[in-house]
Enzyme design. Structure first.
Site, PDB file in Angstrom:
ATOM      1  N   HIS A 187     -15.456 -54.427  67.429  1.00 12.26           N
ATOM      2  CA  HIS A 187     -14.289 -54.940  66.717  1.00 12.26           C
ATOM      3  C   HIS A 187     -12.999 -54.429  67.358  1.00 12.26           C
ATOM      4  O   HIS A 187     -12.963 -53.417  68.063  1.00 12.26           O
ATOM      5  CB  HIS A 187     -14.332 -54.525  65.235  1.00 12.26           C
ATOM      6  CG  HIS A 187     -13.834 -53.129  65.005  1.00 12.26           C
ATOM      7  ND1 HIS A 187     -12.517 -52.849  64.679  1.00 12.26           N
ATOM      8  CD2 HIS A 187     -14.476 -51.934  65.074  1.00 12.26           C
ATOM      9  CE1 HIS A 187     -12.377 -51.539  64.541  1.00 12.26           C
ATOM     10  NE2 HIS A 187     -13.545 -50.960  64.769  1.00 12.26           N
ATOM     11  N   CYS A 188     -11.933 -55.163  67.132  1.00 15.77           N
ATOM     12  CA  CYS A 188     -10.564 -54.713  67.449  1.00 15.77           C
ATOM     13  C   CYS A 188      -9.740 -54.968  66.187  1.00 15.77           C
ATOM     14  O   CYS A 188     -10.269 -54.870  65.076  1.00 15.77           O
ATOM     15  CB  CYS A 188     -10.014 -55.425  68.686  1.00 15.77           C
ATOM     16  SG  CYS A 188     -10.064 -57.235  68.609  1.00 15.77           S
ATOM     17  N   ALA A 189      -8.477 -55.276  66.316  1.00 17.15           N
ATOM     18  CA  ALA A 189      -7.671 -55.510  65.117  1.00 17.15           C
ATOM     19  C   ALA A 189      -7.997 -56.855  64.473  1.00 17.15           C
ATOM     20  O   ALA A 189      -8.193 -56.956  63.262  1.00 17.15           O
ATOM     21  CB  ALA A 189      -6.187 -55.432  65.457  1.00 17.15           C
TER      22      ALA A 189
END
Length: 325
Positions: A90-92
């Site tokens: 995941h990232c933002a």
């Protein structure tokens, strides 16, 4: 119940954004054991308590180096999958940074291209779109054949050098001396087609493998504002070791002299310069064609042959026929 996006195929590999971490029931159902976070934001450690956690701190900007982390992120993902659990990347927003790492893993595992892996990933999460810089890094990773150690690959080393040069140029400064890459100290391939020699003293200055190719600009666009193209008046080169005394002075631009006879043979401009063909070259390290001779290397057969004036032929010594030669 909101589900998390699973990469198509048999792998228990998932992708998402920060909000995905709040979907505890979905994470448990997917048997997530490993979480890879690809962002620089402050993270609530409580969110990751049940998982083995890895963080790659990068921003979602074109000039970030995510390529150097691919071997480590690939290994982390593989560890989670080999353990039988699921892996969440995941990232933002689950759009650029996380997508880049998932694509890199898919390329490494399946040998697919960056474009093919992105197309497949979008079947699970349609918003996936690595930024332009990350996409170029994935394409370079593909050309490098997805090595286990990217830092030892010359193509990566050259790309890092270009990144340093671009950063210096953006700041209006010459690159630091220790960051200049003198190509002939890394590659000494003897299969060059020709070499460039100082026209005055005949000192070899460069060989063809150190020439930087550039395309001739199309003059149809804004032709009223541009001069007609001419033949290139310069050879643009990689930095070479004989240029070291000049290039390491920290000047943004200057001239280059033959190290033997000190004749002015060219110039350089870290911020770039325009060739006579209209093309901008950045950085620009150039040798004037009028100051050097291009000397073609002979093949083994040609170099062993007798060189004769045009129209001349070999005459056998007295008393010998051609059949005896």
């Amino acid at each position: 119940m909101a589900l998390i996006d699973k990469v198509p195929g048999e792998l228990k590999l998932y992708i998402g954004g920060m909000f995905t971490l709040r979907r505890r029931e979905a994470l448990e159902q997917a048997n997530i054991t490993h979480v890879l976070s690809v962002l620089r934001l402050p993270l609530d450690k409580a969110l990751f308590a049940p998982f083995k956690h890895m963080v790659v701190e990068v921003d979602d900007t074109d000039d970030e180096n995510l390529l150097e982390h691919f071997p480590a992120t690939n290994a982390f993902i593989q560890e989670g999958l080999d353990g039988g659990g699921g892996v969440l990347v995941h990232c933002a927003m689950g759009k650029s940074r996380s997508a880049t790492c998932v694509i890199a893993y898919m390329m490494h595992r399946y040998g697919s291209s960056a474009a093919e892996a992105l197309t497949l990933l979008r079947q699970a999460r349609s918003i996936c779109e690595p930024n332009e810089g990350f996409m170029k890094q994935l394409e370079l990773y593909e050309k490098m054949a997805m090595p286990l150690n990217v830092e030892q690959v010359p193509a990566y080393q050259r790309w890092r050098y270009q990144q340093e040069i671009e950063l210096s140029r953006a700041c209006g400064q010459a690159p630091e001396a220790e960051k200049i890459r003198f190509e002939d100290e890394y590659h000494t391939d003897g299969n060059a087609a020709f070499e460039l020699r100082c026209r005055k003293c005949r000192r070899p200055l460069a060989t063809s493998q150190y020439i930087v190719a550039h395309a001739v600009s199309d003059t149809t666009e804004n032709s009223s504002c541009r001069r007609p193209p001419q033949a290139c008046a310069h050879y643009f080169l990689d930095p070479l070791s004989w240029m070291r005394p000049e290039l390491e002075q920290g000047k943004l631009e200057g001239r280059l002299e033959c190290p033997k006879c000190h004749t002015n043979v060219g110039k350089y401009a870290w911020q770039g310069m325009q060739c006579s063909c209209n093309e901008w070259v950045v950085p620009a390290i150039s040798i004037a064609k009028g100051r050097v001779d291009e000397v073609r290397k002979l093949t083994d057969t040609a170099s062993s042959a007798i060189r004769l004036p045009p129209g001349a032929s070999v005459r056998p010594p007295s008393g010998l026929s051609r059949q005896n030669l």
